[in-house]
Design a protein around this motif. Structure first.
Motif, PDB file in Angstrom:
ATOM      1  N   LEU A  23      37.510  30.157  50.181  1.00 10.59           N
ATOM      2  CA  LEU A  23      38.758  29.609  49.505  1.00 10.59           C
ATOM      3  C   LEU A  23      38.507  29.074  48.077  1.00 10.59           C
ATOM      4  O   LEU A  23      37.479  28.522  47.785  1.00 10.59           O
ATOM      5  CB  LEU A  23      39.510  28.731  50.378  1.00 10.59           C
ATOM      6  N   VAL A  24      39.598  28.822  47.253  1.00  7.03           N
ATOM      7  CA  VAL A  24      39.461  28.389  46.034  1.00  7.03           C
ATOM      8  C   VAL A  24      40.741  27.229  45.798  1.00  7.03           C
ATOM      9  O   VAL A  24      42.055  27.599  46.226  1.00  7.03           O
ATOM     10  CB  VAL A  24      39.691  29.248  44.825  1.00  7.03           C
ATOM     11  N   LEU A  69      32.916  36.106  45.607  1.00 10.08           N
ATOM     12  CA  LEU A  69      32.906  36.678  44.368  1.00 10.08           C
ATOM     13  C   LEU A  69      34.568  36.615  43.894  1.00 10.08           C
ATOM     14  O   LEU A  69      34.751  36.192  42.731  1.00 10.08           O
ATOM     15  CB  LEU A  69      32.497  38.004  44.358  1.00 10.08           C
ATOM     16  N   VAL A  70      35.553  36.949  44.823  1.00  4.86           N
ATOM     17  CA  VAL A  70      36.889  36.907  44.507  1.00  4.86           C
ATOM     18  C   VAL A  70      37.307  35.537  44.331  1.00  4.86           C
ATOM     19  O   VAL A  70      38.025  35.232  43.262  1.00  4.86           O
ATOM     20  CB  VAL A  70      37.700  37.503  45.631  1.00  4.86           C
ATOM     21  N   LEU A  93      41.229  42.633  38.167  1.00  6.69           N
ATOM     22  CA  LEU A  93      39.811  42.487  37.907  1.00  6.69           C
ATOM     23  C   LEU A  93      38.760  42.057  39.056  1.00  6.69           C
ATOM     24  O   LEU A  93      38.019  42.720  39.010  1.00  6.69           O
ATOM     25  CB  LEU A  93      39.856  41.218  36.707  1.00  6.69           C
ATOM     26  N   CYS A  94      39.232  41.187  39.942  1.00  2.00           N
ATOM     27  CA  CYS A  94      38.603  41.203  41.301  1.00  2.00           C
ATOM     28  C   CYS A  94      38.210  42.326  41.924  1.00  2.00           C
ATOM     29  O   CYS A  94      36.959  42.683  42.272  1.00  2.00           O
ATOM     30  CB  CYS A  94      39.237  40.061  42.173  1.00  2.00           C
ATOM     31  N   ASN A  95      39.079  43.315  41.870  1.00  2.00           N
ATOM     32  CA  ASN A  95      38.769  44.509  42.665  1.00  2.00           C
ATOM     33  C   ASN A  95      37.833  45.300  41.782  1.00  2.00           C
ATOM     34  O   ASN A  95      36.541  45.889  42.525  1.00  2.00           O
ATOM     35  CB  ASN A  95      40.110  45.375  42.638  1.00  2.00           C
ATOM     36  N   THR A 113      37.332  42.389  51.087  1.00  2.00           N
ATOM     37  CA  THR A 113      38.050  41.106  51.347  1.00  2.00           C
ATOM     38  C   THR A 113      39.582  41.308  51.150  1.00  2.00           C
ATOM     39  O   THR A 113      40.161  42.004  50.167  1.00  2.00           O
ATOM     40  CB  THR A 113      37.660  39.949  50.426  1.00  2.00           C
ATOM     41  N   THR A 114      40.435  40.463  51.885  1.00  2.00           N
ATOM     42  CA  THR A 114      41.645  40.299  51.781  1.00  2.00           C
ATOM     43  C   THR A 114      41.865  38.981  50.838  1.00  2.00           C
ATOM     44  O   THR A 114      40.943  38.393  50.770  1.00  2.00           O
ATOM     45  CB  THR A 114      42.513  40.091  53.040  1.00  2.00           C
TER      46      THR A 114
END
Length: 247
Positions: A23-24, A69-70, A93-95, A113-114
């Motif tokens: 989480l962020v 990473l995401v 960009l994450c993808n 990841t979701t």
């Protein structure tokens, strides 16, 4: 002074050997680890604040690498996410970064990841998701899902399905995503949202989650939701964040 209160918790549950959720919260990330107690952070309302949960794909390699990473990418981009198009570009960009990280590394092939989250920017937040992690509006007495599940209908007689139709990464070749991004208008009745992985929503029905949130707030609410998932068998990693606007 108006502020944003974010209370978060992440736990492996009772079945999984380790936690693949991350989480962020603004500049802070929690990746693949366990919080023993709910933690609450306070931020002034103003600069865009990103809060998001990423649930690494089970049954595929390196889910914890993908989710980490995401959220780290979103933490870096957070203050620049000032509109829906910026959020879509960040998720694209994450993808791309997931596929780039996995290129030439068999141990990371098909990692994915979701993600589900929100950007609080004044009193008109943006919510976003790719996959089946969720965002709910829990303001006042309301409890309604505002994210869009990327999932097929569940089998007859079942409430949920583990299948997903769209994720960040998760394939042997790069596949573009179409993120769900929604602008919300907050009312005067205690704006609050719940973000969570399916480790909460699969074992615990929406009606029970909503009932908890009508009685509790912040740390107590997070604890009671975690307890409900654990009492329902804790079949998956459990990660949740409660976001509340205060004065």
């Amino acid at each position: 002074m108006p502020y944003i209160a974010v209370t978060a918790l992440s736990h492996a549950g009772l079945v999984r050997e380790h936690n693949e959720d991350s989480l962020v919260i603004g500049p802070w990330t929690l990746c693949g680890t366990v919080t023993e107690n709910p933690q609450t952070l306070l931020f002034p309302l103003g600069t865009p604040l990103v809060v998001a949960i990423a649930d690494g794909l089970g049954g595929q390699p390196a889910g914890e690498v993908a989710s980490a990473l995401v959220v780290r990418q979103l933490a870096a981009l957070g203050p620049s996410l000032d509109g829906a198009e910026a959020v879509r570009e960040a998720l694209d960009l994450c993808n791309e970064e997931l596929y780039a990280a996995a290129a030439g590394r068999p141990e990371l092939a098909t990692m994915g990841t979701t993600v589900a989250g929100m950007v609080v920017r004044g009193r008109s937040p943006l919510t976003f998701n790719v996959g089946d992690s969720r965002v709910y509006d829990a303001s006042g007495d309301r409890f309604r899902q505002v994210s869009v599940d990327d999932s097929p209908p569940p089998p007859p007689g079942r409430r949920t399905t583990s299948a997903v139709t769209q994720t960040l990464g998760g394939s042997t070749r790069p596949i573009a995503v179409t993120p769900h991004v929604t602008a919300l208008e907050t009312g005067a009745d205690a704006p609050r949202w719940l973000l969570c992985s399916d480790g909460l929503t699969d074992p615990v029905p929406d009606e029970e989650i909503g009932a908890v949130l009508r009685v509790h707030n912040d740390g107590r609410a997070a604890f009671e939701l975690w307890k409900a998932a654990m009492e329902a068998g804790g079949p998956d990693n459990i990660t949740l964040a409660l976001v509340r606007l205060g004065e």
